[in-house]
Design a protein around this motif. Structure first.
Motif, mmCIF file in Angstrom:
data_model
loop_
_atom_site.group_PDB
_atom_site.id
_atom_site.type_symbol
_atom_site.label_atom_id
_atom_site.label_comp_id
_atom_site.label_asym_id
_atom_site.label_seq_id
_atom_site.Cartn_x
_atom_site.Cartn_y
_atom_site.Cartn_z
ATOM 1 N N TYR A 146 2.622 1.933 5.857
ATOM 2 C CA TYR A 146 3.465 1.769 4.680
ATOM 3 C C TYR A 146 4.832 1.250 5.106
ATOM 4 O O TYR A 146 5.448 1.803 6.016
ATOM 5 N N MET A 147 5.306 0.158 4.458
ATOM 6 C CA MET A 147 6.606 -0.428 4.774
ATOM 7 C C MET A 147 7.548 -0.223 3.586
ATOM 8 O O MET A 147 7.462 -0.945 2.581
ATOM 9 N N PRO A 148 8.420 0.795 3.662
ATOM 10 C CA PRO A 148 9.275 1.130 2.519
ATOM 11 C C PRO A 148 10.277 0.044 2.154
ATOM 12 O O PRO A 148 10.701 -0.039 1.000
ATOM 13 N N THR A 149 10.661 -0.812 3.112
ATOM 14 C CA THR A 149 11.651 -1.848 2.798
ATOM 15 C C THR A 149 11.153 -2.813 1.730
ATOM 16 O O THR A 149 11.921 -3.329 0.926
ATOM 17 N N THR A 150 9.836 -3.046 1.721
ATOM 18 C CA THR A 150 9.255 -3.941 0.705
ATOM 19 C C THR A 150 8.317 -3.196 -0.230
ATOM 20 O O THR A 150 7.646 -3.816 -1.058
ATOM 21 N N ASP A 151 8.237 -1.854 -0.080
ATOM 22 C CA ASP A 151 7.331 -1.028 -0.880
ATOM 23 C C ASP A 151 5.893 -1.563 -0.802
ATOM 24 O O ASP A 151 5.218 -1.743 -1.799
ATOM 25 N N THR A 152 5.470 -1.858 0.429
ATOM 26 C CA THR A 152 4.135 -2.422 0.658
ATOM 27 C C THR A 152 3.252 -1.412 1.375
ATOM 28 O O THR A 152 3.642 -0.868 2.403
ATOM 29 N N TYR A 153 2.072 -1.193 0.808
ATOM 30 C CA TYR A 153 1.108 -0.287 1.441
ATOM 31 C C TYR A 153 -0.086 -1.109 1.887
ATOM 32 O O TYR A 153 -0.733 -1.775 1.075
ATOM 33 N N ILE A 154 -0.366 -1.096 3.181
ATOM 34 C CA ILE A 154 -1.524 -1.803 3.730
ATOM 35 C C ILE A 154 -2.585 -0.764 4.052
ATOM 36 O O ILE A 154 -2.421 0.042 4.964
ATOM 37 N N GLU A 155 -3.655 -0.777 3.289
ATOM 38 C CA GLU A 155 -4.688 0.240 3.449
ATOM 39 C C GLU A 155 -5.450 0.034 4.738
ATOM 40 O O GLU A 155 -5.740 -1.093 5.139
ATOM 41 N N VAL A 213 12.938 8.204 -0.258
ATOM 42 C CA VAL A 213 12.457 8.322 -1.638
ATOM 43 C C VAL A 213 11.193 7.501 -1.869
ATOM 44 O O VAL A 213 10.238 7.964 -2.499
ATOM 45 N N LEU A 214 11.178 6.271 -1.363
ATOM 46 C CA LEU A 214 10.001 5.414 -1.559
ATOM 47 C C LEU A 214 8.763 5.999 -0.884
ATOM 48 O O LEU A 214 7.666 5.971 -1.439
ATOM 49 N N GLU A 215 8.973 6.547 0.326
ATOM 50 C CA GLU A 215 7.844 7.162 1.034
ATOM 51 C C GLU A 215 7.309 8.360 0.251
ATOM 52 O O GLU A 215 6.096 8.556 0.153
ATOM 53 N N ALA A 216 8.220 9.146 -0.337
ATOM 54 C CA ALA A 216 7.810 10.318 -1.123
ATOM 55 C C ALA A 216 7.000 9.898 -2.342
ATOM 56 O O ALA A 216 5.953 10.483 -2.647
ATOM 57 N N GLU A 217 7.466 8.862 -3.039
ATOM 58 C CA GLU A 217 6.756 8.383 -4.235
ATOM 59 C C GLU A 217 5.393 7.817 -3.864
ATOM 60 O O GLU A 217 4.408 8.016 -4.576
ATOM 61 N N ARG A 218 5.332 7.103 -2.738
ATOM 62 C CA ARG A 218 4.058 6.524 -2.309
ATOM 63 C C ARG A 218 3.061 7.632 -1.951
ATOM 64 O O ARG A 218 1.875 7.535 -2.278
ATOM 65 N N LEU A 219 3.551 8.668 -1.297
ATOM 66 C CA LEU A 219 2.691 9.785 -0.920
ATOM 67 C C LEU A 219 2.115 10.464 -2.163
ATOM 68 O O LEU A 219 0.910 10.744 -2.233
#
Length: 223
Positions: free
Chosen positions: A1-10, A181-187
């Protein structure tokens, strides 16, 4: 997960089809025979869940058994088989006239169930590609095992969900305190999605990551 671009690579799980078949075959044989020796590859590190729970997910079929076709379909889908009328491969089933073809995920043969008036009249072993009968023996019964290793009993999920959500709350709050914050929301988004899929389908990719909750193990306890 790259929070700078809010990108999640599965994560891509490239499963070797042959090893997957052998792993499923070994599991089904261990549960039904007492003369099995398993030679394990490195893939044996993949968690298959609690054996007692896995053994609950079976579909026994017997000649003379009263069972509706739709009931067989529903049970096969619960065992993570897919209905496929044209692309018939391991882990699928199809309807052929009044007959049901089942291609187990752990074998190189398929079974054809003859059904009349909601009664199984015959079980034949066939070549899955040609459809030719392989064995002339009058097979009286067969047990179909799951198409995937880690399945969840929905009654177990009810108890596990509370613990998963409690840990999710604790972990997401910790991330927020550290400014992530972004990591928390993604989780929260990912775990919530996984829980919904498990409740709806009984399975989700990466379900083994939640195995501790289903097995009732404590934090840090060995699998």
């Amino acid at each position: 997960y790259m929070p700078t671009t809010d990108t999640y690579i599965e994560k891509e799980a490239q499963i070797n089809d042959t090893i997957d078949k052998l792993r499923l075959a070994a599991t089904s044989n261990i549960l039904t025979r007492d003369d099995i020796i398993v030679v394990a590859s490195v893939s044996c590190i993949y968690n298959i869940g609690a054996p007692a729970e896995y053994a609950k997910f079976i579909l026994p079929l017997t000649v003379g058994q009263k069972i509706a076709r739709n009931t067989i379909f529903e049970r096969l889908i619960e065992l993570q088989y897919e209905r496929s009328e044209f692309d018939y491969h391991r882990g699928t089933f199809r309807l052929r006239g009044e007959n049901i073809d089942i291609y187990p995920a752990y074998d190189d043969i398929s079974y054809r169930l003859g059904i009349e008036n909601d009664t199984i009249t015959s079980i034949t072993v066939r070549d899955p590609l040609s459809g030719d009968i392989i064995s002339d023996d009058n097979q009286q019964s067969v047990v179909i095992y799951p198409a995937k290793h880690y399945l969840v009993d929905k009654s177990l999920l009810l108890g596990a969900e509370e613990n998963i959500r409690a840990d999710l709350k604790k972990e997401s709050e910790d991330l927020r305190k550290r400014g992530k914050v972004l990591e928390a929301e993604r989780l929260i988004q990912k775990v919530s999605y996984d829980l919904e899929m498990m409740k709806e389908m009984g399975y989700v990719n990466g379900i083994e990551n939640y195995s501790r909750y289903f097995d009732g193990r404590k934090p840090g306890q060995a699998p």
